[in-house]
Design an enzyme around this catalytic site. Structure first.
Site, PDB file in Angstrom:
ATOM      1  NE  ARG A  74      -1.656  -1.359   3.720  1.00  0.00           N
ATOM      2  CZ  ARG A  74      -2.002  -1.573   4.979  1.00  0.00           C
ATOM      3  NH1 ARG A  74      -3.281  -1.676   5.290  1.00  0.00           N
ATOM      4  NH2 ARG A  74      -1.102  -1.681   5.924  1.00  0.00           N
ATOM      5  CG  LEU A 213      10.828 -27.730   6.602  1.00  0.00           C
ATOM      6  CD1 LEU A 213       9.476 -27.971   5.959  1.00  0.00           C
ATOM      7  CD2 LEU A 213      11.385 -29.046   7.138  1.00  0.00           C
ATOM      8  CG  HIS A 273      10.785 -22.412  12.804  1.00  0.00           C
ATOM      9  ND1 HIS A 273      10.255 -22.321  11.549  1.00  0.00           N
ATOM     10  CD2 HIS A 273      10.961 -21.134  13.229  1.00  0.00           C
ATOM     11  CE1 HIS A 273      10.107 -21.042  11.229  1.00  0.00           C
ATOM     12  NE2 HIS A 273      10.521 -20.304  12.228  1.00  0.00           N
ATOM     13  NE  ARG A 364      20.910 -16.436  15.391  1.00  0.00           N
ATOM     14  CZ  ARG A 364      21.528 -16.896  14.322  1.00  0.00           C
ATOM     15  NH1 ARG A 364      22.851 -16.952  14.276  1.00  0.00           N
ATOM     16  NH2 ARG A 364      20.850 -17.286  13.276  1.00  0.00           N
ATOM     17  CG  MET A 402      28.755 -39.671  17.314  1.00  0.00           C
ATOM     18  SD  MET A 402      29.186 -40.971  16.173  1.00  0.00           S
ATOM     19  CE  MET A 402      28.123 -40.661  14.824  1.00  0.00           C
ATOM     20  CG  ASP A 421      34.119 -31.297  15.244  1.00  0.00           C
ATOM     21  OD1 ASP A 421      33.291 -31.013  14.370  1.00  0.00           O
ATOM     22  OD2 ASP A 421      34.580 -30.474  16.041  1.00  0.00           O
TER      23      ASP A 421
HETATM   24  N1  LIG Z   1       9.990 -10.499   9.756  1.00  0.00           N
HETATM   25  C1  LIG Z   1      10.463 -11.724   9.944  1.00  0.00           C
HETATM   26  O1  LIG Z   1      11.622 -11.915  10.330  1.00  0.00           O
HETATM   27  C2  LIG Z   1       9.602 -12.922   9.708  1.00  0.00           C
HETATM   28  C3  LIG Z   1       8.296 -12.779   9.268  1.00  0.00           C
HETATM   29  N2  LIG Z   1       7.536 -13.877   8.996  1.00  0.00           N
HETATM   30  C4  LIG Z   1       6.172 -13.737   8.493  1.00  0.00           C
HETATM   31  O2  LIG Z   1       6.197 -13.051   7.255  1.00  0.00           O
HETATM   32  C5  LIG Z   1       5.052 -12.237   7.108  1.00  0.00           C
HETATM   33  C6  LIG Z   1       5.476 -10.780   6.905  1.00  0.00           C
HETATM   34  O3  LIG Z   1       6.244 -10.390   8.041  1.00  0.00           O
HETATM   35  P1  LIG Z   1       6.857  -8.930   8.211  1.00  0.00           P
HETATM   36  O4  LIG Z   1       7.467  -8.488   6.952  1.00  0.00           O
HETATM   37  O5  LIG Z   1       7.651  -8.951   9.440  1.00  0.00           O
HETATM   38  O6  LIG Z   1       5.545  -8.065   8.476  1.00  0.00           O
HETATM   39  P2  LIG Z   1       5.345  -6.483   8.425  1.00  0.00           P
HETATM   40  O7  LIG Z   1       4.611  -6.118   9.675  1.00  0.00           O
HETATM   41  O8  LIG Z   1       6.588  -5.772   8.099  1.00  0.00           O
HETATM   42  O9  LIG Z   1       4.276  -6.385   7.246  1.00  0.00           O
HETATM   43  C7  LIG Z   1       4.604  -6.503   5.867  1.00  0.00           C
HETATM   44  C8  LIG Z   1       3.826  -5.461   5.079  1.00  0.00           C
HETATM   45  O10 LIG Z   1       2.444  -5.764   5.169  1.00  0.00           O
HETATM   46  C9  LIG Z   1       1.690  -4.576   5.233  1.00  0.00           C
HETATM   47  N3  LIG Z   1       0.880  -4.641   6.451  1.00  0.00           N
HETATM   48  C10 LIG Z   1       1.291  -4.603   7.724  1.00  0.00           C
HETATM   49  N4  LIG Z   1       0.258  -4.709   8.569  1.00  0.00           N
HETATM   50  C11 LIG Z   1      -0.848  -4.813   7.805  1.00  0.00           C
HETATM   51  C12 LIG Z   1      -2.224  -4.953   8.082  1.00  0.00           C
HETATM   52  N5  LIG Z   1      -2.690  -5.012   9.319  1.00  0.00           N
HETATM   53  N6  LIG Z   1      -3.074  -5.043   7.047  1.00  0.00           N
HETATM   54  C13 LIG Z   1      -2.621  -4.995   5.784  1.00  0.00           C
HETATM   55  N7  LIG Z   1      -1.308  -4.861   5.469  1.00  0.00           N
HETATM   56  C14 LIG Z   1      -0.451  -4.764   6.463  1.00  0.00           C
HETATM   57  C15 LIG Z   1       2.667  -3.427   5.263  1.00  0.00           C
HETATM   58  O11 LIG Z   1       2.784  -2.896   3.952  1.00  0.00           O
HETATM   59  P3  LIG Z   1       1.947  -1.649   3.431  1.00  0.00           P
HETATM   60  O12 LIG Z   1       1.385  -0.929   4.592  1.00  0.00           O
HETATM   61  O13 LIG Z   1       2.948  -0.859   2.638  1.00  0.00           O
HETATM   62  O14 LIG Z   1       0.918  -2.279   2.552  1.00  0.00           O
HETATM   63  C16 LIG Z   1       3.982  -4.077   5.636  1.00  0.00           C
HETATM   64  O15 LIG Z   1       5.076  -3.410   5.067  1.00  0.00           O
HETATM   65  C17 LIG Z   1       4.237 -12.454   8.363  1.00  0.00           C
HETATM   66  O16 LIG Z   1       3.317 -13.482   8.127  1.00  0.00           O
HETATM   67  C18 LIG Z   1       5.275 -12.900   9.379  1.00  0.00           C
HETATM   68  O17 LIG Z   1       4.735 -13.647  10.421  1.00  0.00           O
HETATM   69  C19 LIG Z   1       8.035 -15.143   9.133  1.00  0.00           C
HETATM   70  C20 LIG Z   1       9.317 -15.358   9.570  1.00  0.00           C
HETATM   71  C21 LIG Z   1      10.189 -14.277   9.937  1.00  0.00           C
HETATM   72  O1  LIG Z   2      10.316 -17.533  12.209  1.00  0.00           O
HETATM   73  C1  LIG Z   2      11.034 -16.973  13.003  1.00  0.00           C
HETATM   74  O2  LIG Z   2      12.347 -17.245  12.990  1.00  0.00           O
HETATM   75  C2  LIG Z   2      13.281 -16.336  13.541  1.00  0.00           C
HETATM   76  C3  LIG Z   2      14.570 -17.127  13.717  1.00  0.00           C
HETATM   77  O3  LIG Z   2      15.034 -17.571  12.473  1.00  0.00           O
HETATM   78  P1  LIG Z   2      16.569 -18.014  12.330  1.00  0.00           P
HETATM   79  O4  LIG Z   2      16.647 -18.575  10.962  1.00  0.00           O
HETATM   80  O5  LIG Z   2      17.386 -16.778  12.536  1.00  0.00           O
HETATM   81  O6  LIG Z   2      16.829 -19.019  13.390  1.00  0.00           O
HETATM   82  C4  LIG Z   2      12.799 -15.791  14.866  1.00  0.00           C
HETATM   83  O7  LIG Z   2      13.681 -14.774  15.311  1.00  0.00           O
HETATM   84  C5  LIG Z   2      11.405 -15.204  14.703  1.00  0.00           C
HETATM   85  O8  LIG Z   2      10.894 -14.836  15.979  1.00  0.00           O
HETATM   86  C6  LIG Z   2      10.463 -16.203  14.103  1.00  0.00           C
HETATM   87  O9  LIG Z   2       9.248 -15.556  13.738  1.00  0.00           O
END
Ligand SMILES: NC(=O)C1=CN([C@@H]2O[C@H](COP(=O)(O)OP(=O)(O)OC[C@H]3O[C@@H](n4cnc5c(N)ncnc54)[C@H](OP(=O)(O)O)[C@@H]3O)[C@@H](O)[C@H]2O)C=CC1
Ligand SMILES: O=C1O[C@H](COP(=O)(O)O)[C@@H](O)[C@H](O)[C@H]1O
Length: 514
Positions: A74, A213, A273, A364, A402, A421
């Site tokens: 957006r 994975l 995970h 970590r 191991m 190792d």
């Molecule tokens: N960040 C991470 O490290 C990880 C994230 N994930 C998953 O990936 C997905 C994206 O995560 P992440 O990038 O952190 O999320 P963000 O909160 O950064 O959201 C991504 C984008 O979605 C839009 N957005 C945010 N909130 C809303 C809302 N309520 N309604 C509609 N659009 C919204 C925004 O874009 P705009 O406003 O420009 O449209 C935003 O830039 C999630 O499902 C998260 O759980 C999984 C693993 C790790």
């Molecule tokens: O999905 C997630 O993973 C990260 C950790 O990923 P890693 O590859 O760095 O081990 C975690 O920090 C986050 O909370 C979770 O949403």
């Protein structure tokens, strides 16, 4: 022994015979490939998705004459503004600058909301324009939609894609969607989400990503278990005392408190995970490496997990978690959990699978620790020194070792703990291990669902955790406080001991340095 360079991994491409890829991988698809990152303005997109795409481009997996990348969100920004935002997250090494520039030129940004036909029509127009410019024939257009978005908007976004941005060809091209976790909050919500998306797309079009994975040593698990005679007779309840699957982070929720507080560590890490890793550690040998055969076996393991017992769960919350203004003062959300899963089948009856995950801990690390039973008839009186363990270090510094008892070198006949190792950085010097997202995105382009979660697998995973999650949500479990930088609540170590884990005192594995 000769110079250590003898041990280096020889860098050369695998020949077809050496690669055990499935049959259809031998024929790479060609034609126009459009990759659309929805939520392009977000955290995941800039930190993981675009850098993974860059790495694939850099290595030649995404070809300039075929691929175009679209960011959609957006936020009102131009193509160049998106490119500028991304630049800082791409590698800055020698030789990268030219690739980074040409990669960024492949990216186009389309702004629109997630429930507005206009935005998705504009996206469709942009993709079609690209397809025409690449002289794509109708049958060779491939569209990959990566939903880097909060799951709350998945249904509406999928509807928009289906109605306005699909590949319209019925001559061979495809449309695939990649969805991120958390996929639901519990069994009912996950099933609802699955049904909503399932009405729009067929299962082979849906890629539920779990980036664990895609990690190198997770991908190695089936090879280790089923290609090594060593392990075949040992990998069972007769020999193994307990298995730990551990995730630790040495930082807290760091600006993601609002998201995290709605989910907690079980939904964020353990249900997906760690459980995926458990499946690969515990499953039976699949009939073949076909994705469905592997996923069939994973589902069977999940369905054999018995209900989690109250006394086999310890929850924690680190001091200071609630200082985050987006976290409510009364939050009981666990940032730490140790829980024991038990698998009711012939191989694993009686063996505790201890899943442990925590934020703001003392290190970590993610690892799998398989502890073997003590040797019967201990003639060396060495039992107290520790048990054999096979440890697979997923990160950092991938390794497997191991832990075993050997004669202490010297004149004296006494025993000591040591290890065999295989540390990747030492054994495979100079080899760059691909990022999990890189590998998984490549799989989605190839149409390989082996490392993605199938719908019935997801359902079985939620069936395991939903009862306890509901009780935590109702406040029936208390999260015990722990100090940031500690091992978590002491009660978790007590649970480990009750589960039969025997800690080795006075021995620490030190990753070798070069
Ligand atoms: N960040 C991470 O490290 C990880 C994230 N994930 C998953 O990936 C997905 C994206 O995560 P992440 O990038 O952190 O999320 P963000 O909160 O950064 O959201 C991504 C984008 O979605 C839009 N957005 C945010 N909130 C809303 C809302 N309520 N309604 C509609 N659009 C919204 C925004 O874009 P705009 O406003 O420009 O449209 C935003 O830039 C999630 O499902 C998260 O759980 C999984 C693993 C790790
Ligand atoms: O999905 C997630 O993973 C990260 C950790 O990923 P890693 O590859 O760095 O081990 C975690 O920090 C986050 O909370 C979770 O949403």
């Amino acid at each position: 022994m000769a110079a250590s360079s003898e041990w280096h991994c020889e860098k050369r491409p695998l020949s077809k015979n050496e690669s055990f890829a499935r049959e259809n991988e031998d024929v790479p698809e060609t034609g126009c490939l459009s990759i659309v990152v929805l939520g392009a303005s977000g955290d995941l997109a800039k930190k993981k998705t675009f850098p993974a795409l860059y790495n694939l481009y850099r290595q030649g997996f995404l070809r300039k004459n075929e691929v175009h990348i679209f960011g959609y969100a957006r936020t009102n920004i131009t193509d160049d503004e998106l490119r500028d935002r991304l630049r800082g997250y791409l590698p800055q090494g020698t030789g990268d600058a030219e690739y980074v520039s040409s990669f960024l030129q492949l990216i186009k940004y389309v702004s629109g909301s997630y429930d507005d036909p206009e935005g998705f029509q504009a996206l469709d127009n942009a993709i079609s324009e690209h397809e025409i410019s690449k002289n794509s024939t109708e049958g060779s257009s491939r569209r990959l939609f990566y939903l880097a978005l909060p799951p709350s908007v998945y249904p509406q976004v999928c509807k928009m894609i289906k109605n306005y941005s699909m590949n319209r060809s019925d001559l061979g091209g495809w449309t695939r969607i990649v969805v991120e976790k958390p996929f639901g909050r519990d069994l009912a919500s996950a099933e609802e989400l699955s049904s909503q998306i399932g009405e729009l797309f067929e299962e082979p079009q849906i890629y539920r990503i779990d980036h664990y994975l895609g990690k190198e040593l997770v991908q190695n698990l089936l090879v280790l278990r089923f290609a090594n005679r060593f392990f075949l007779p040992l990998w069972n309840r007769d020999n193994i005392a307990n298995i730990q699957i551990v995730f630790r982070e040495d930082f807290g929720t760091e600006g993601r408190g609002g998201y995290f507080d709605q989910y907690g560590i079980i939904r964020d890490i353990i249900q997906n995970h760690l459980l995926q890793v458990l499946c690969l550690v515990a499953m039976e040998k699949p009939v073949s490496l076909k994705p469905e055969h592997i996923r069939d076996e994973k589902v069977k393991v999940l369905q054999s997990v018995v209900p989690i017992q109250d006394e086999e769960v310890v929850l924690g919350q680190y001091d200071g978690y609630k200082d985050d203004p987006t976290v409510p003062d009364i939050s009981n959300t666990p940032t730490f959990a140790t829980m024991i899963l038990r698998i009711h089948n012939e191989r694993w009856e009686g063996v505790p699978f201890i899943l442990k995950a925590g934020k703001a801990l003392n290190s970590r690390k993610a690892e799998i620790r398989v502890q073997f039973k003590s040797v019967p008839g201990d003639i060396f009186k060495c039992e107290k020194q520790g048990r054999n363990e096979f440890v697979i270090r997923l990160q950092p510094s991938e390794a497997m070792y191991m832990k075993l008892t050997v004669k202490k070198p010297g004149l004296e006949m006494s025993t000591v703990q040591s290890e065999l190792d295989l540390s990747y950085r030492q054994r495979y010097q100079g080899l760059v291990i691909p990022e999990a997202y890189e590998r998984l995105i490549l799989d989605t382009i190839k149409g390989d669902q082996q490392h993605f979660v199938r719908r019935d697998e997801l359902r079985a995973a939620w069936e395991i955790f939903t009862p306890i999650l509901h009780r935590i949500d109702k406040g029936e479990y208390k999260s015990l406080p722990y100090k940031p930088g500690s091992r978590g609540p002491a009660e978790a170590d007590e649970l480990l001991e009750r589960a039969g884990y025997v800690q080795t005192h006075g021995y620490i594995w030190i990753p070798p340095t070069l």
